[in-house]
Design an enzyme around this catalytic site. Sequence first.
Site, PDB file in Angstrom:
ATOM      1  N   ASP A  83      43.785  43.716  41.611  1.00 15.00           N
ATOM      2  CA  ASP A  83      42.831  42.676  41.243  1.00 15.00           C
ATOM      3  C   ASP A  83      42.956  42.612  39.726  1.00 15.00           C
ATOM      4  O   ASP A  83      42.509  43.525  39.021  1.00 15.00           O
ATOM      5  CB  ASP A  83      41.398  43.064  41.629  1.00 15.00           C
ATOM      6  CG  ASP A  83      40.414  41.960  41.275  1.00 15.00           C
ATOM      7  OD1 ASP A  83      40.538  41.409  40.154  1.00 15.00           O
ATOM      8  OD2 ASP A  83      39.533  41.636  42.076  1.00 15.00           O
ATOM      9  N   HIS A  84      43.605  41.570  39.215  1.00 16.36           N
ATOM     10  CA  HIS A  84      43.977  41.613  37.797  1.00 16.36           C
ATOM     11  C   HIS A  84      42.756  41.649  36.872  1.00 16.36           C
ATOM     12  O   HIS A  84      42.869  42.028  35.715  1.00 16.36           O
ATOM     13  CB  HIS A  84      44.960  40.494  37.431  1.00 16.36           C
ATOM     14  CG  HIS A  84      44.341  39.142  37.262  1.00 16.36           C
ATOM     15  ND1 HIS A  84      44.039  38.320  38.319  1.00 16.36           N
ATOM     16  CD2 HIS A  84      43.970  38.459  36.154  1.00 16.36           C
ATOM     17  CE1 HIS A  84      43.505  37.207  37.870  1.00 16.36           C
ATOM     18  NE2 HIS A  84      43.453  37.252  36.550  1.00 16.36           N
ATOM     19  N   HIS A  94      37.324  39.081  42.315  1.00 13.26           N
ATOM     20  CA  HIS A  94      37.061  39.283  40.886  1.00 13.26           C
ATOM     21  C   HIS A  94      35.565  39.465  40.578  1.00 13.26           C
ATOM     22  O   HIS A  94      35.174  40.384  39.872  1.00 13.26           O
ATOM     23  CB  HIS A  94      37.590  38.107  40.065  1.00 13.26           C
ATOM     24  CG  HIS A  94      39.051  37.817  40.292  1.00 13.26           C
ATOM     25  ND1 HIS A  94      39.975  38.790  40.550  1.00 13.26           N
ATOM     26  CD2 HIS A  94      39.751  36.650  40.285  1.00 13.26           C
ATOM     27  CE1 HIS A  94      41.179  38.244  40.684  1.00 13.26           C
ATOM     28  NE2 HIS A  94      41.059  36.945  40.542  1.00 13.26           N
TER      29      HIS A  94
HETATM   30  C1  BG6 Z   1      43.283  34.082  40.251  1.00 12.05           C
HETATM   31  C2  BG6 Z   1      42.784  32.916  41.044  1.00 12.05           C
HETATM   32  O1  BG6 Z   1      43.164  35.268  40.983  1.00 12.05           O
HETATM   33  O2  BG6 Z   1      42.498  34.201  39.056  1.00 12.05           O
HETATM   34  C3  BG6 Z   1      42.848  31.651  40.226  1.00 12.05           C
HETATM   35  O3  BG6 Z   1      43.595  32.783  42.209  1.00 12.05           O
HETATM   36  C4  BG6 Z   1      42.113  31.811  38.912  1.00 12.05           C
HETATM   37  O4  BG6 Z   1      42.300  30.550  40.957  1.00 12.05           O
HETATM   38  C5  BG6 Z   1      42.580  33.066  38.204  1.00 12.05           C
HETATM   39  O5  BG6 Z   1      42.364  30.658  38.119  1.00 12.05           O
HETATM   40  C6  BG6 Z   1      41.714  33.333  36.983  1.00 12.05           C
HETATM   41  O6  BG6 Z   1      42.278  34.381  36.240  1.00 12.05           O
HETATM   42  P1  BG6 Z   1      42.056  34.476  34.655  1.00 12.05           P
HETATM   43  O7  BG6 Z   1      42.710  35.768  34.301  1.00 12.05           O
HETATM   44  O8  BG6 Z   1      42.724  33.281  34.079  1.00 12.05           O
HETATM   45  O9  BG6 Z   1      40.578  34.460  34.451  1.00 12.05           O
END
Ligand code: BG6
Length: 484
Positions: free
Chosen positions: A177-178, A240
């Site tokens: 989960d980045h 997230h």
């Molecule tokens: C991804 C989603 O996991 O996270 C996207 O699939 C979203 O829809 C993105 O735009 C948001 O990531 P960050 O790092 O740009 O906030």
Amino acid sequence: MVSRIIPVECFDLVIFGGTGDLARRKILPGLFRRFLGGQMPENARIIGAARSNLDDAEYRDMVAGAITEFGGAEAKDTECLSRFLKQLHYVQVDARGTDGWADLAGLMKPDVIRAFYFSVGPGLFGDLAERLHLHKIADAQSRIVVEKPFGRDLETARALNETLALHFDEQQIYRIDHYLGKETVQNLMAVRFGNVLFEPLWNNHYVDHIQITVAETVGVGGRGGYYDKSGAMRDMVQNHLMQLLCLIAMEPPSMFEADAVRDEKLKVIRALQPVDYHQIVRGQYNATDKTQNYRDDAENPRSHTESFVALKCHINNWRWAGVPFYMRTGKRLKARNSEISVVFKDLGHSIFEGDEARHRNILTIRLQPNEGIDLQVTIKEPGPGGMRLVDVPLDMTFADALGPDADGGSDAYERLIMDVIRGNQTLFMRGDEVEAAWSWTDPIINGWQERNDVPKEYDTGSSGPEDSLMLLHRDGRRWHEIKA
Ligand code: BG6
Ligand code: NDP
């Protein structure tokens, strides 16, 4: 400021889907930055694997193009780039067939860490896991990295966990989960558990409510096919936002160690009260002059998929009983702004005569952009005129306090990949956590389907549907403004 880089052992990292969008935009540029940071041993290798017919030279050309396009300023260092490219190889492999597997087996080095990044659609995870074992490419020390979406409901997530468990132990599975790799998200734990200041106040005696906002300006154009089957609840909230909620609400783990942290996060998810549908607002963005509406972006003129969710939830435990947690996320909102605000209760009694204003301490953790923390405190308004009170922020913007390289210039993906090589699972989701998160979100999504719920429209560039403002107004509260 000199950052302390922890070197990693030698490794072979195989990226299945090494020609795909995620590999080109995130994984490979991230690995190049780690190479520049001195974290990639000279004999470590990155092996791209996909069905396309490429040789090493063609793959290196493709990766050079991706790094030039997505790698930022560092990509201009052509001398380093060509040294990095020498550590890249390519194997043509079909996840569902027999082609290429013997070649991959023959390429792997003995006695180095083997990591396999499944950067392909989840429908191929089982095939890859099975073939890695069949061809004896994975051993007991090997790690696999799997991407979201991890299932689309409890049933599919459980099936996926069972499939992976046929071939890999839980200690070998790294579910990404980045958001957990973001600098400020980790700082959330540092702030809570590294300071004596906050923890005594971190409970229902002092906290009035908590807000979590992840606002985006981008729409779903370009990935409407995936998104329309998913929606904000599955795409953002189930993973997230729930991870952020866990980190803000969990009990202190005994150690900053994988299972200790994940046990505490799991307890939070299990203590979440089911959400009444009156406490949820779904939205879908509508066009302004210059932009498309959601249905055009998703190429589905009748879509009822939500691009926005706001909800109020409660955690049924001793610490948080009675404290509402408000979460919202949406696309095409007025600014890209993600933050968590801990709003403390009013003073029980003010000693200052005539002080009618409501003064509140608010701790805001800004995830992006402009990472930092600010604490709203009440002070005396400067100058003569008696004791007039005013609220001001004690602002710690990380770039100001720690220099422009406050985050080491690194992106969540590269940080997480290095943790895979180090064998540190703390910032990855465990299987039971993912299943518990689906157990909580499934009834919400199923309820929408049963009621044929139609999302409320909101204007592109706004803060979301009016009803989401009402969610807090009804409780005598208001959202922190979404601002860039
Ligand atoms: C991804 C989603 O996991 O996270 C996207 O699939 C979203 O829809 C993105 O735009 C948001 O990531 P960050 O790092 O740009 O906030
Ligand atoms: P793409 O469609 O861009 O890439 C898919 C990759 O898989 C290609 O390299 C493709 O190459 C390869 N592939 C497809 N079928 C096979 C097969 N049978 N055998 C071997 N390789 C195969 O997808 P993304 O890169 O966008 O996404 C990959 C994963 O990451 C998905 O699970 C996605 O949901 C997830 N994800 C993506 C994000 C993103 O920003 N892109 C963000 C978060 C998660 P070839 O056709 O040559 O075989």
